[in-house]
Motif scaffolding. Structure first.
Motif, PDB file in Angstrom:
ATOM      1  N   SER A   1      31.832  51.177  40.556  1.00  0.00           N
ATOM      2  CA  SER A   1      30.829  51.521  41.560  1.00  0.00           C
ATOM      3  C   SER A   1      30.611  53.025  41.625  1.00  0.00           C
ATOM      4  O   SER A   1      31.254  53.787  40.904  1.00  0.00           O
TER       5      SER A   1
ATOM      6  N   PHE B   1      27.763  42.952  28.646  1.00  0.00           N
ATOM      7  CA  PHE B   1      27.438  41.799  29.465  1.00  0.00           C
ATOM      8  C   PHE B   1      28.487  41.626  30.539  1.00  0.00           C
ATOM      9  O   PHE B   1      29.690  41.643  30.262  1.00  0.00           O
TER      10      PHE B   1
ATOM     11  N   PRO C   1      29.027  39.118  34.318  1.00  0.00           N
ATOM     12  CA  PRO C   1      28.433  37.995  35.050  1.00  0.00           C
ATOM     13  C   PRO C   1      27.615  38.441  36.262  1.00  0.00           C
ATOM     14  O   PRO C   1      26.584  37.855  36.561  1.00  0.00           O
ATOM     15  N   ARG C   2      28.090  39.460  36.962  1.00  0.00           N
ATOM     16  CA  ARG C   2      27.319  39.964  38.096  1.00  0.00           C
ATOM     17  C   ARG C   2      26.473  41.139  37.608  1.00  0.00           C
ATOM     18  O   ARG C   2      26.426  41.417  36.413  1.00  0.00           O
ATOM     19  N   THR C   3      25.816  41.819  38.521  1.00  0.00           N
ATOM     20  CA  THR C   3      25.018  42.979  38.108  1.00  0.00           C
ATOM     21  C   THR C   3      25.831  44.258  38.139  1.00  0.00           C
ATOM     22  O   THR C   3      25.399  45.291  37.633  1.00  0.00           O
ATOM     23  N   GLU C   4      26.985  44.223  38.770  1.00  0.00           N
ATOM     24  CA  GLU C   4      27.827  45.412  38.930  1.00  0.00           C
ATOM     25  C   GLU C   4      29.268  44.963  39.150  1.00  0.00           C
ATOM     26  O   GLU C   4      29.518  43.803  39.451  1.00  0.00           O
ATOM     27  N   MET C   5      30.182  45.920  39.041  1.00  0.00           N
ATOM     28  CA  MET C   5      31.571  45.735  39.487  1.00  0.00           C
ATOM     29  C   MET C   5      32.430  44.842  38.603  1.00  0.00           C
ATOM     30  O   MET C   5      33.572  44.586  38.937  1.00  0.00           O
ATOM     31  N   ASP C   6      31.916  44.357  37.485  1.00  0.00           N
ATOM     32  CA  ASP C   6      32.735  43.520  36.618  1.00  0.00           C
ATOM     33  C   ASP C   6      33.234  44.306  35.415  1.00  0.00           C
ATOM     34  O   ASP C   6      32.705  45.360  35.079  1.00  0.00           O
ATOM     35  N   ILE C   7      34.220  43.742  34.762  1.00  0.00           N
ATOM     36  CA  ILE C   7      34.703  44.248  33.480  1.00  0.00           C
ATOM     37  C   ILE C   7      33.850  43.601  32.384  1.00  0.00           C
ATOM     38  O   ILE C   7      33.522  42.419  32.470  1.00  0.00           O
TER      39      ILE C   7
ATOM     40  N   ARG D   1      37.484  35.924  31.867  1.00  0.00           N
ATOM     41  CA  ARG D   1      36.191  36.616  31.834  1.00  0.00           C
ATOM     42  C   ARG D   1      35.208  36.004  30.854  1.00  0.00           C
ATOM     43  O   ARG D   1      34.020  36.315  30.895  1.00  0.00           O
TER      44      ARG D   1
ATOM     45  N   ASN E   1      29.090  32.211  40.229  1.00  0.00           N
ATOM     46  CA  ASN E   1      30.217  32.907  39.612  1.00  0.00           C
ATOM     47  C   ASN E   1      31.593  32.679  40.211  1.00  0.00           C
ATOM     48  O   ASN E   1      32.594  32.838  39.519  1.00  0.00           O
TER      49      ASN E   1
ATOM     50  N   LEU F   1      37.982  41.689  41.809  1.00  0.00           N
ATOM     51  CA  LEU F   1      37.417  42.086  40.523  1.00  0.00           C
ATOM     52  C   LEU F   1      36.974  40.870  39.721  1.00  0.00           C
ATOM     53  O   LEU F   1      35.851  40.820  39.225  1.00  0.00           O
TER      54      LEU F   1
ATOM     55  N   ARG G   1      34.732  37.652  41.802  1.00  0.00           N
ATOM     56  CA  ARG G   1      33.285  37.875  41.674  1.00  0.00           C
ATOM     57  C   ARG G   1      32.421  37.307  42.794  1.00  0.00           C
ATOM     58  O   ARG G   1      31.570  36.446  42.551  1.00  0.00           O
TER      59      ARG G   1
ATOM     60  N   VAL H   1      27.620  40.931  44.871  1.00  0.00           N
ATOM     61  CA  VAL H   1      27.464  42.295  45.355  1.00  0.00           C
ATOM     62  C   VAL H   1      25.999  42.492  45.727  1.00  0.00           C
ATOM     63  O   VAL H   1      25.151  41.646  45.438  1.00  0.00           O
TER      64      VAL H   1
ATOM     65  N   SER I   1      23.588  44.245  44.671  1.00  0.00           N
ATOM     66  CA  SER I   1      22.550  44.226  43.635  1.00  0.00           C
ATOM     67  C   SER I   1      22.370  42.842  43.005  1.00  0.00           C
ATOM     68  O   SER I   1      21.467  42.652  42.186  1.00  0.00           O
ATOM     69  N   ASP I   2      23.204  41.890  43.369  1.00  0.00           N
ATOM     70  CA  ASP I   2      23.058  40.532  42.834  1.00  0.00           C
ATOM     71  C   ASP I   2      22.004  39.723  43.583  1.00  0.00           C
ATOM     72  O   ASP I   2      21.584  38.676  43.114  1.00  0.00           O
TER      73      ASP I   2
ATOM     74  N   PRO J   1      27.616  32.122  33.296  1.00  0.00           N
ATOM     75  CA  PRO J   1      26.887  32.311  32.040  1.00  0.00           C
ATOM     76  C   PRO J   1      27.457  31.490  30.880  1.00  0.00           C
ATOM     77  O   PRO J   1      26.664  30.845  30.169  1.00  0.00           O
TER      78      PRO J   1
ATOM     79  N   TYR K   1      21.966  48.944  44.198  1.00  0.00           N
ATOM     80  CA  TYR K   1      22.953  49.366  43.206  1.00  0.00           C
ATOM     81  C   TYR K   1      23.914  50.410  43.778  1.00  0.00           C
ATOM     82  O   TYR K   1      25.098  50.414  43.459  1.00  0.00           O
TER      83      TYR K   1
ATOM     84  N   ALA L   1      26.581  48.637  45.658  1.00  0.00           N
ATOM     85  CA  ALA L   1      27.246  47.528  44.961  1.00  0.00           C
ATOM     86  C   ALA L   1      28.766  47.636  45.011  1.00  0.00           C
ATOM     87  O   ALA L   1      29.463  46.658  44.798  1.00  0.00           O
ATOM     88  N   GLY L   2      29.267  48.826  45.299  1.00  0.00           N
ATOM     89  CA  GLY L   2      30.720  48.988  45.405  1.00  0.00           C
ATOM     90  C   GLY L   2      31.265  48.622  46.772  1.00  0.00           C
ATOM     91  O   GLY L   2      32.456  48.792  47.035  1.00  0.00           O
TER      92      GLY L   2
END
Lengths: 285, 753, 158
Positions: free
Chosen positions: A98, A181, A183-189, A257, B661, B678, B681, B684, B686-687, B741, C129, C132-133
């Motif tokens: 973030s 890639f 799965p979410r739009t942010e915050m993932d590995i 993941r 998710n 983490l 999931r 968030v 923006s989702d 996905p 965005y 998002a954190g």
């Protein structure tokens, strides 16, 4: 636990060398503190390198751009010249976490954490970046791809630390790109990451470096993938060959993941997409 | 005044306005005190040691080294928490879940606990406790747990509700069947029958505040518990019983609660904190880590559901059946039963049957999660509804409208409905501009309906009028989503005063009679009812005092628009007295003026919703993004529309996360692999898109203001709405939630799309 | 365990505290300084409830050692309002009902403030965005985004 914040790299190296217990370097801390919190590590010594001037700067020279080991992702995103030369490296660095994480995370830390899924590493390898490593006795410069030896392990010796990452001067009609890639739009590995750097000559790809992340124990430089697009104008067939070469090169695991099947497949998809971005950035049409 | 619960059409002055919440300033300035924000002199840090195995015998626990560590003030195991339940197995289950008794039943099950002077010492002490385990076979999948030959987790569980009564123990706790008519005959009449099996993975409520409490127990047996909970009265009862305290000597204060969604209706570690505090004779603060929250509190069931629906070509459903298998974690639960009850509640069906199974697995004990059990059932049924509509070539909204339940319908779970909102929400969805908006490539629209029972329950409030005419209202239902604002509005409306003159408090267990837990969307419904009645009692008293001030009989005084008025020509020289004027004289007219009410708030009106959802699917990666979302739901009466909308939006967002998710991922070793935000999931910012809402108001006949609970239903439709939207976007029918996905890409591959 | 003496400025006031070297700034702020408006939701940088500013930049205080804060300036939710006057973000969060349980609110306010200082006129996408954190489980973010938009508008007037 002992906490030290030396002001020179040498001093930091000496502290690390002298510690008999587990010693860790703290730059952004966004991995280190998580591991401490989860009880995975109990450091005897933490060396904060942020007070070392050499780790704090972004320097532009004839040779390229040097990024200090404690320069944050946010600082990188604000550097105009860096953004212009290596947009792929910057976008990869900016994908780490973030805004809160961006204020702290570093590409040197991302590299040393040695996660197979590190976002900035494929982009750095694609760019041909080198790490400037300082030990108590010697200083050496090593290509980034030589640093990570496996999940969580590096070729750094006890007492060594990275002072800066050196990006070469970007050649004319060249550009890089990074896509991942999640799965979410942010915050993932990253489930899959692809860094591509390419150079054009008369609209044709003359050279390229294609690097995959999160599909093998370490990020992998895929020569066959580069070969698939060199000499082409990135036509549909070239893109398909690129995707196939990338999928072929994958040696991923099934985990929380993503699946082997999924990672293998999506590596090809993202490679195609990243190549198109880099190609356009380099002035290709 | 009247304690009649019937709805009376009345014109409101304040109800329906969007006032500022009374706890707003505290919450935007950081002053609001949550579970982990209290401290006490001499307080210790509590920590819990947890099982690293999915299922294991605990052969020995050696605590001697930990006890000797300087700074450690108490170390406890189940030996320090003897069974005082007197044969009450469900209470013993709670105790055993708080602290393993000879066997660890899931990854994260508590096996010992310490209290020490600081965090570091407590951590160190946990490391010094040596536990000898013998690993046992485990099972975490609901279908596998039902198979013959599955490891039987409890030898005392014999399936109830089956004939003949089984002679062998199994993991199947109970079978429950609901419905009416003859489904076989109904299917025989059908032109089209669709049968499908669905699976949903386990999800967690995901409240941002971990469980936390501060416990004190003295040698005299008196104790205090400050805790983040949805039901402090329930916590008091359970804790006191489990650890052998007198109920009246344990005062439980509910802190501000940082989200619950059902997960804070059960005790998890509070009895442990109290025992530690008693052993140490010092206050003990026990705060869970996020990892502990995921591993050792109460997520919702993973499920496996078979659905069969038959219909005539004209769209009439001739029969509907479902078998639902719900994984309840390591202890018996009622989740499959609830799933079976909710299954077909939206529809008017001649022949319907639903069978629910409750199944034990080596996972944490399942707790309520917002309309518990309904979303999984709805995923199966509402997906199948779309499939049937497609088969008979009918618009899925029209198909649902044709079969929608209405006033007089016998619900599939038994009762006959009064006025309900399923038809109206469907029609509103059908007419919503969202339904007509254009879609692009790889985009699709889906809709689905949802139902929840709602609950009322025991409620007790106190309304006290100060000499300055301001009102303090003490309620015993925890404010989980803005109910203090709604209850303030109700008190002000009833008394005819300004909203700003009322301050609402959540009272502790020593200050009010028992209040049931804030669950079942009961907060505003039941405390609203008790508040109305308490205010009416206060108005009676105000009239008495006015009569005294005027020196006329009380029969000649009436309460009108916030004032006492003297009735009749004889008294028309008397100017009306305001509440403020009467209150000012109260010290001389009989002392403080108050209203009080205890009620079992029956008649919670059932709740229905219809959701519309647009998604965009990336066919190359299987990534799905919700691009537009609309919630239409019946609120009965929206007391404070902002917080009604907030419930609609929050529930929808949780449902979206579940659909796409969120999931518990267990390895073959039976260990939870993603016990953190983490990799769990949750959505968030923006989702998600803005979540549009449309509030319908079909008054609940059993509440003076027409209120229905609004908190839960909104999580029910999203799973199916998104599944239906994905199907319409890229042509694959997803039968496994979350539609992550990899699952979508695999489905696309298999369909050759 | 070895201790560390930390001299900081918190919300404008000088403050000193001693703590073990391994203690996070989050724990120090909550347990030693008494600023419990800084919340712990995860302790691993995934939820943003512990967001603060450190020398003006937005960080998760759970991912900062208290020792690192020596000689630096810290901003928390407790320092947002100016006496009786609430920050426009605080006002708009209340007005727009952008909080339900409120546990994430301090973190959102700090993050949103950091965003608006850098970008006074963010688009909806930029707001989403930038936030998002910060996890919120109650609101679906709808009213939070609207409150930030309203506060941005209000702040641009000044």
């Amino acid at each position: 636990m002992r906490f030290e914040s030396p002001t020179t790299t040498k001093e930091a190296a000496a502290l690390l060398t002298g510690e008999l217990g587990d010693a860790y370097i703290l730059a952004g801390g966004t991995d280190l503190l998580v591991r401490m919190k989860l009880g995975l590590i109990e450091p005897a010594l933490v060396v904060d390198i942020k007070k070392i001037p050499a780790t704090q700067e972004i320097n532009v020279s004839d040779k390229g751009i040097s990024i200090g080991a404690s320069v944050s992702g946010a600082t990188m995103s604000e550097h105009a010249k860096l953004n212009k030369s290596w947009p792929g490296v910057v976008e990869a660095a900016n994908l780490i976490g973030s805004d809160q994480i961006q204020s702290r995370c570093t590409i040197a830390g991302n590299l040393c954490n040695a996660s197979p899924a590190a976002d900035s590493v494929p982009a750095l390898i694609a760019a041909g970046a080198k790490a400037v490593i300082v030990g108590e006795q010697r200083r050496r410069t090593v290509p980034v791809e030589k640093i990570i030896t496996g999940p969580g392990t590096t070729s750094l010796q006890k007492g060594e630390l990275i002072e800066s990452i050196l990006l070469p001067k970007q050649a004319a009609r060249s550009a890089d790109a990074y896509l991942r890639f999640i799965p979410r739009t942010e915050m993932d590995i990253a489930v899959v990451g692809v860094g591509i750097n390419l150079t054009l000559a008369r609209g044709v790809i003359q050279s390229a470096r294609v690097v995959l992340g999160a599909v093998a124990p370490t990020p992998i430089l895929v020569a066959k993938a580069a070969k698939a697009i060199v000499g082409t104008k990135l036509d549909a067939q070239a893109l398909e060959n690129l995707a196939a070469a990338c999928s072929d090169a994958c040696d991923p695991i099934d985990d929380k993941r993503g699946t082997i099947e999924y990672r293998t497949r999506v590596a090809g998809v993202l490679a195609r997409r990243a190549a198109v971005i880099a190609f356009k950035r380099a002035g290709g049409a | 005044m009247s304690h009649d619960t019937s709805y009376t059409k009345q014109k409101f002055k304040l109800i329906g306005s969007r006032v500022n919440r009374p706890d707003g300033i505290d919450k935007v300035t950081g002053r609001a005190r949550y579970g982990a924000d209290a401290s006490a002199p001499g307080q210790l840090v509590g920590k819990v040691l947890r099982s690293p195995h999915a299922h294991a015998l605990i052969k020995k626990i050696d605590t001697t080294k930990a006890e000797k560590l300087p700074g450690v003030k108490a170390v406890i195991t189940s030996a320090d928490m003897p069974d005082l339940t007197g044969g009450n197995r469900s209470m013993l289950d709670i105790l055993e879940n708080c602290m393993a008794r000879g066997r660890a039943l899931y990854d994260g099950h508590a096996v010992a606990a310490v209290a020490a002077v600081d965090e570091q010492t407590a951590r160190q002490a946990l490391k010094l406790i040596k536990v000898t385990y013998k690993r046992l076979p485990h099972v975490t999948d609901v279908d596998k747990a039902m198979l013959p030959g599955a490891p039987v987790i409890h030898d005392w569980v014999f399936t109830s509700g089956v004939d003949p009564k089984p002679e062998k123990a199994s993991n199947v706790v109970q079978r429950n069947q609901f419905g009416h008519g003859d489904v076989e005959a109904g299917f025989a009449e059908a032109d089209v029958i669709v049968e499908k099996t669905f699976k949903t993975e386990q999800t967690h409520q995901g409240y941002i505040e971990p469980h936390a409490c501060l416990a004190t127990v003295g040698p005299d047996g008196h104790g205090d518990l400050w805790v983040t909970t949805q039901g402090h009265f329930h916590f008091r009862q359970v804790c006191a019983a489990l650890i052998g305290m007198d109920v009246a000597k344990l005062k439980v204060t509910s802190s501000e609660i940082g989200g619950g969604f059902g997960g804070k209706t059960h005790v998890w570690m509070e009895p442990v904190a109290l025992v530690l505090a008693r052993e140490a004779n010092r206050p003990v603060k026990l705060v869970m880590s996020r990892e502990e929250v995921f591993k050792a509190t109460g997520p919702t069931s993973s499920t496996s559901v078979d659905v069969k629906i038959g219909a005539k070509k004209n769209g009439t459903i001739t029969a509907a059946a479902a078998e639902l298998r719900y994984q309840g974690g390591a202890f018996p639960g009622i989740w499959g039963m609830l799933g079976a009850m909710t299954s077909f509640a939206c529809y008017d069906l001649k022949n319907v049957q639903s069978v629910g199974y409750d199944v034990i697995c080596n996972r944490p004990k399942v707790a309520a999660y917002r309309a518990p059990s309904a979303p999984m059932a709805a995923f199966g049924i509402e997906s199948t509804m779309d499939l049937v509509a497609e088969e008979i070539g009918m618009d899925p909204v029209k198909f649902r409208i044709k079969n929608a339940a209405k006033e007089g319908t016998q619900a599939s779970y038994g009762p006959v409905y009064g006025p309900i909102g399923i038809g109206p929400t469907l029609k509103a969805a059908q007419n919503h501009p969202h339904m007509k908006a254009k879609l692009r490539k790889n985009q699709g629209r889906g809709m689905a309906c949802g139902f929840w029972f709602n609950f009322g329950g025991q409620t007790c409030t106190d309304l006290n009028i100060g000499v300055d005419g301001t009102v303090s209202l003490a309620v015993g239902t925890v404010d989980v989503g803005g109910s203090r604002a709604s209850l303030g509005l109700i008190a002000a409306e009833e008394l005819g005063i300004e909203y700003e003159q009322v301050k609402v408090h959540i009272a502790d267990t020593a200050s009010l009679g028992h209040n049931d837990t804030t669950e079942g969307s009961r907060g505003t419904f039941s405390s609203g009812m008790a508040t109305i009645f308490a205010a009416r009692d206060a108005k009676d008293e105000l009239c008495q005092r006015a009569a005294k001030m005027w020196d006329i009989p009380v029969s000649a005084v009436a309460w009108k628009e916030g004032k006492a008025v003297a009735k009749g020509k004889r008294h028309n020289n008397l100017a009306p007295l305001t509440l403020k004027e009467i209150a000012a004289k109260s010290p001389n007219t009989g002392g403080p003026i108050a209203g009080h009410n205890e009620v079992v708030a029956d008649g919670a009106g059932v709740s229905f919703a219809s959701h519309i959802c647009d998604v965009e699917v990336d066919p190359e990666t299987g990534a799905t993004k919700v691009i537009r979302y609309t919630v239409v739901q019946d609120a009965g009466k929206a007391i404070h529309p902002d917080y009604v909308e907030g419930q609609f939006q929050g529930g929808a967002a949780q449902g979206i996360g579940w659909a796409l998710n969120e999931e518990y991922i267990y390895g073959d070793d039976g260990l939870l692999q993603n016990a953190g935000f983490l990799d769990y999931r949750i959505p968030v910012c923006s989702d998600l898109p803005f979540i549009d809402t449309e509030i319908l108001e079909i008054p609940n006949p059993n509440h003076p203001y027409g209120i229905r609970g609004v908190g839960e239903t909104s999580i029910v439709p999203p799973l199916a709405a998104i599944g239906n939207a994905v199907s319409n976007a890229v042509g694959v029918r997803m039968t496994h939630v979350p539609m992550s996905p990899p699952r979508i890409l695999k489905a696309l591959d298999e369909a050759g799309v | 365990m070895s201790g560390f003496l930390v001299s900081t400025k918190i919300n404008g006031d000088a403050f000193q505290f001693a703590c073990p070297s391994e203690e996070t700034l989050l724990d120090s702020l909550r347990n030693r300084v008494g600023l419990t408006g800084v919340k712990e939701g995860c302790g691993t940088g995934d939820c943003g409830a512990c967001s603060i500013t450190l020398d003006g930049s937005l960080v998760c205080s759970c991912l900062v050692l208290a020792a690192e804060a020596d000689g630096r300036e810290i901003g928390t939710v407790e320092g947002l309002s100016d006496g009786m006057k609430l920050h426009p973000l605080q006002e708009k969060f209340i007005e727009h009902a952008a909080l339900q349980c409120g546990i994430c609110t301090p973190g959102f306010l700090i993050s949103a403030k950091a965003l608006l200082e850098k970008n006074p006129k963010p688009s909806e996408k930029e707001i989403r965005y930038a936030l998002a954190g910060n996890l919120c489980r109650c609101t679906g973010y709808d009213k939070i985004v609207r409150a930030v938009q309203a506060a941005a508008k209000e702040m641009r007037k000044k």
